[in-house]
Motif scaffolding. Structure first.
Motif, PDB file in Angstrom:
ATOM      1  N   MET A   1       0.843  -1.185   0.000  1.00  0.00           N
ATOM      2  CA  MET A   1       0.000   0.000   0.000  1.00  0.00           C
ATOM      3  C   MET A   1       0.889   1.250   0.000  1.00  0.00           C
ATOM      4  SD  MET A   1      -3.034   0.878   2.614  1.00  0.00           S
ATOM      5  CE  MET A   1      -3.512   2.536   2.886  1.00  0.00           C
ATOM      6  N   VAL A   2       0.568   2.189  -0.833  1.00  0.00           N
ATOM      7  CA  VAL A   2       1.328   3.421  -0.957  1.00  0.00           C
ATOM      8  C   VAL A   2       0.779   4.462   0.019  1.00  0.00           C
ATOM      9  CG1 VAL A   2       1.935   5.300  -2.512  1.00  0.00           C
ATOM     10  CG2 VAL A   2       1.824   2.975  -3.381  1.00  0.00           C
ATOM     11  N   PHE A   3       1.685   5.108   0.760  1.00  0.00           N
ATOM     12  CA  PHE A   3       1.274   6.154   1.693  1.00  0.00           C
ATOM     13  C   PHE A   3       0.966   7.437   0.929  1.00  0.00           C
ATOM     14  CE2 PHE A   3       2.624   9.897   4.201  1.00  0.00           C
ATOM     15  CZ  PHE A   3       1.605   9.865   5.143  1.00  0.00           C
ATOM     16  N   LEU A   4      -0.193   8.013   1.177  1.00  0.00           N
ATOM     17  CA  LEU A   4      -0.580   9.286   0.588  1.00  0.00           C
ATOM     18  C   LEU A   4      -0.690  10.316   1.710  1.00  0.00           C
ATOM     19  CD1 LEU A   4      -3.340   8.087  -1.876  1.00  0.00           C
ATOM     20  CD2 LEU A   4      -0.978   8.696  -2.413  1.00  0.00           C
ATOM     21  N   PRO A   5       0.241  11.272   1.746  1.00  0.00           N
ATOM     22  CA  PRO A   5       0.198  12.259   2.820  1.00  0.00           C
ATOM     23  C   PRO A   5      -0.987  13.209   2.684  1.00  0.00           C
ATOM     24  CG  PRO A   5       1.887  12.850   1.232  1.00  0.00           C
ATOM     25  CD  PRO A   5       1.353  11.507   0.819  1.00  0.00           C
ATOM     26  N   HIS A   6      -1.565  13.559   3.826  1.00  0.00           N
ATOM     27  CA  HIS A   6      -2.640  14.545   3.897  1.00  0.00           C
ATOM     28  C   HIS A   6      -2.326  15.503   5.032  1.00  0.00           C
ATOM     29  CE1 HIS A   6      -4.751  11.583   1.519  1.00  0.00           C
ATOM     30  NE2 HIS A   6      -5.743  12.425   1.352  1.00  0.00           N
ATOM     31  N   VAL A   7      -2.501  16.779   4.775  1.00  0.00           N
ATOM     32  CA  VAL A   7      -2.343  17.778   5.824  1.00  0.00           C
ATOM     33  C   VAL A   7      -3.585  17.703   6.705  1.00  0.00           C
ATOM     34  CG1 VAL A   7      -2.060  20.229   6.354  1.00  0.00           C
ATOM     35  CG2 VAL A   7      -0.998  19.278   4.289  1.00  0.00           C
ATOM     36  N   ILE A   8      -3.375  17.541   8.018  1.00  0.00           N
ATOM     37  CA  ILE A   8      -4.519  17.471   8.932  1.00  0.00           C
ATOM     38  C   ILE A   8      -4.600  18.698   9.836  1.00  0.00           C
ATOM     39  CG2 ILE A   8      -4.679  14.958   8.880  1.00  0.00           C
ATOM     40  CD1 ILE A   8      -3.254  14.967  11.656  1.00  0.00           C
ATOM     41  N   HIS A   9      -3.526  19.489   9.870  1.00  0.00           N
ATOM     42  CA  HIS A   9      -3.539  20.722  10.663  1.00  0.00           C
ATOM     43  C   HIS A   9      -2.523  21.684  10.062  1.00  0.00           C
ATOM     44  CE1 HIS A   9      -2.671  23.390  14.127  1.00  0.00           C
ATOM     45  NE2 HIS A   9      -3.973  23.279  14.279  1.00  0.00           N
ATOM     46  N   ALA A  10      -2.894  22.956  10.027  1.00  0.00           N
ATOM     47  CA  ALA A  10      -2.003  23.988   9.498  1.00  0.00           C
ATOM     48  C   ALA A  10      -2.165  25.251  10.325  1.00  0.00           C
ATOM     49  CB  ALA A  10      -2.323  24.264   8.032  1.00  0.00           C
ATOM     50  N   LYS A  11      -1.036  25.833  10.705  1.00  0.00           N
ATOM     51  CA  LYS A  11      -1.058  27.054  11.510  1.00  0.00           C
ATOM     52  C   LYS A  11      -0.055  28.050  10.935  1.00  0.00           C
ATOM     53  CE  LYS A  11      -0.477  28.942  16.080  1.00  0.00           C
ATOM     54  NZ  LYS A  11       0.103  28.795  17.386  1.00  0.00           N
ATOM     55  N   HIS A  12      -0.545  29.261  10.670  1.00  0.00           N
ATOM     56  CA  HIS A  12       0.332  30.311  10.155  1.00  0.00           C
ATOM     57  C   HIS A  12       1.340  30.686  11.226  1.00  0.00           C
ATOM     58  CE1 HIS A  12       1.397  34.544   9.129  1.00  0.00           C
ATOM     59  NE2 HIS A  12       1.619  33.934   7.974  1.00  0.00           N
ATOM     60  N   GLU A  13       2.609  30.821  10.822  1.00  0.00           N
ATOM     61  CA  GLU A  13       3.656  31.228  11.758  1.00  0.00           C
ATOM     62  C   GLU A  13       4.060  32.681  11.529  1.00  0.00           C
ATOM     63  OE1 GLU A  13       5.838  27.151  13.024  1.00  0.00           O
ATOM     64  OE2 GLU A  13       6.715  28.211  11.333  1.00  0.00           O
ATOM     65  N   GLU A  14       4.586  32.983  10.350  1.00  0.00           N
ATOM     66  CA  GLU A  14       4.972  34.347  10.010  1.00  0.00           C
ATOM     67  C   GLU A  14       5.167  34.444   8.505  1.00  0.00           C
ATOM     68  OE1 GLU A  14       8.718  35.344  11.782  1.00  0.00           O
ATOM     69  OE2 GLU A  14       9.726  33.619  10.914  1.00  0.00           O
ATOM     70  N   ASP A  15       5.058  35.648   7.995  1.00  0.00           N
ATOM     71  CA  ASP A  15       5.244  35.895   6.560  1.00  0.00           C
ATOM     72  C   ASP A  15       4.549  34.813   5.731  1.00  0.00           C
ATOM     73  OD1 ASP A  15       6.697  38.224   7.116  1.00  0.00           O
ATOM     74  OD2 ASP A  15       8.587  37.132   7.210  1.00  0.00           O
ATOM     75  N   PHE A  16       5.325  34.004   4.998  1.00  0.00           N
ATOM     76  CA  PHE A  16       4.762  32.974   4.127  1.00  0.00           C
ATOM     77  C   PHE A  16       5.061  31.571   4.670  1.00  0.00           C
ATOM     78  CE2 PHE A  16       5.617  36.714   1.496  1.00  0.00           C
ATOM     79  CZ  PHE A  16       4.311  36.987   1.093  1.00  0.00           C
ATOM     80  N   ARG A  17       5.207  31.468   5.963  1.00  0.00           N
ATOM     81  CA  ARG A  17       5.552  30.203   6.617  1.00  0.00           C
ATOM     82  C   ARG A  17       4.332  29.646   7.365  1.00  0.00           C
ATOM     83  NH1 ARG A  17      10.092  27.599   7.584  1.00  0.00           N
ATOM     84  NH2 ARG A  17      11.352  29.255   6.680  1.00  0.00           N
ATOM     85  N   ILE A  18       4.065  28.357   7.110  1.00  0.00           N
ATOM     86  CA  ILE A  18       2.960  27.643   7.753  1.00  0.00           C
ATOM     87  C   ILE A  18       3.512  26.366   8.382  1.00  0.00           C
ATOM     88  CG2 ILE A  18       0.727  26.499   7.417  1.00  0.00           C
ATOM     89  CD1 ILE A  18       0.300  28.271   4.952  1.00  0.00           C
ATOM     90  N   HIS A  19       3.127  26.113   9.632  1.00  0.00           N
ATOM     91  CA  HIS A  19       3.495  24.858  10.294  1.00  0.00           C
ATOM     92  C   HIS A  19       2.438  23.823   9.925  1.00  0.00           C
ATOM     93  CE1 HIS A  19       5.585  22.398  13.241  1.00  0.00           C
ATOM     94  NE2 HIS A  19       4.392  21.882  13.474  1.00  0.00           N
ATOM     95  N   LEU A  20       2.880  22.702   9.370  1.00  0.00           N
ATOM     96  CA  LEU A  20       1.975  21.661   8.885  1.00  0.00           C
ATOM     97  C   LEU A  20       2.111  20.383   9.695  1.00  0.00           C
ATOM     98  CD1 LEU A  20       2.758  22.091   5.080  1.00  0.00           C
ATOM     99  CD2 LEU A  20       0.835  23.072   6.344  1.00  0.00           C
ATOM    100  N   THR A  21       0.974  19.715   9.908  1.00  0.00           N
ATOM    101  CA  THR A  21       0.955  18.388  10.517  1.00  0.00           C
ATOM    102  C   THR A  21       0.261  17.457   9.532  1.00  0.00           C
ATOM    103  OG1 THR A  21       0.768  19.377  12.718  1.00  0.00           O
ATOM    104  CG2 THR A  21       0.230  17.033  12.521  1.00  0.00           C
ATOM    105  N   PHE A  22       0.863  16.282   9.321  1.00  0.00           N
ATOM    106  CA  PHE A  22       0.347  15.320   8.355  1.00  0.00           C
ATOM    107  C   PHE A  22      -0.274  14.111   9.052  1.00  0.00           C
ATOM    108  CE2 PHE A  22       3.320  17.920   6.126  1.00  0.00           C
ATOM    109  CZ  PHE A  22       2.774  18.060   4.860  1.00  0.00           C
ATOM    110  N   ASN A  23      -0.992  13.323   8.282  1.00  0.00           N
ATOM    111  CA  ASN A  23      -1.743  12.187   8.810  1.00  0.00           C
ATOM    112  C   ASN A  23      -0.878  11.069   9.376  1.00  0.00           C
ATOM    113  OD1 ASN A  23      -1.076  11.877   6.017  1.00  0.00           O
ATOM    114  ND2 ASN A  23      -2.568  10.247   5.792  1.00  0.00           N
ATOM    115  N   ASP A  24       0.429  11.119   9.193  1.00  0.00           N
ATOM    116  CA  ASP A  24       1.304  10.121   9.816  1.00  0.00           C
ATOM    117  C   ASP A  24       2.065  10.705  11.011  1.00  0.00           C
ATOM    118  OD1 ASP A  24       3.183  11.760   8.599  1.00  0.00           O
ATOM    119  OD2 ASP A  24       4.344  10.107   7.745  1.00  0.00           O
TER     120      ASP A  24
END
Length: 80
Positions: A1-24
Motif C-alpha cells: 500500500m502506498v502512503f498518501l500524505p494529507h495535511v490534517i492541521h495547518a497554523k500560520h507562523e509568520e510571513d509565508f511560513r505555515i506549520h503543517l501536521t500530516f496524517n502520519d
C-alpha cells in the motif's frame, strides 16, 4: 500500500511560513514564498490574503483556487 500524505492541521507562523501536521504525525514549518509564482499565486503575495488559507482535499488551499500538492508539502516539511 502506498502512503498518501494529507495535511490534517495547518497554523500560520509568520510571513509565508505555515506549520503543517500530516496524517502520519510528520510535522514541519514550510516557507511557501518560493512557490508564489504564476497568475494563480499572485494574490498570495499579499500577506493578509496568504493567511486566508484553509485545508481542502488533504492540502493547503486559498479562496482563489490556489493550492500545493500534499506530496510536495510533505517533502518540504520532512526537509525542515
Amino acid at each position: 500500500m502506498v502512503f498518501l500524505p494529507h495535511v490534517i492541521h495547518a497554523k500560520h507562523e509568520e510571513d509565508f511560513r505555515i506549520h503543517l501536521t500530516f496524517n502520519d504525525g510528520t510535522e514541519g514549518s514550510v516557507d511557501f514564498e518560493s512557490w508564489l509564482m504564476g497568475p494563480v499565486f499572485e494574490p498570495l503575495k499579499d500577506k493578509l490574503y496568504f493567511q486566508k488559507f484553509f485545508l481542502d482535499g488533504g492540502t493547503v488551499a486559498w479562496p482563489n483556487g490556489a493550492d500545493i500538492a500534499p506530496e510536495t508539502l510533505y517533502d518540504a516539511a520532512r526537509a525542515t
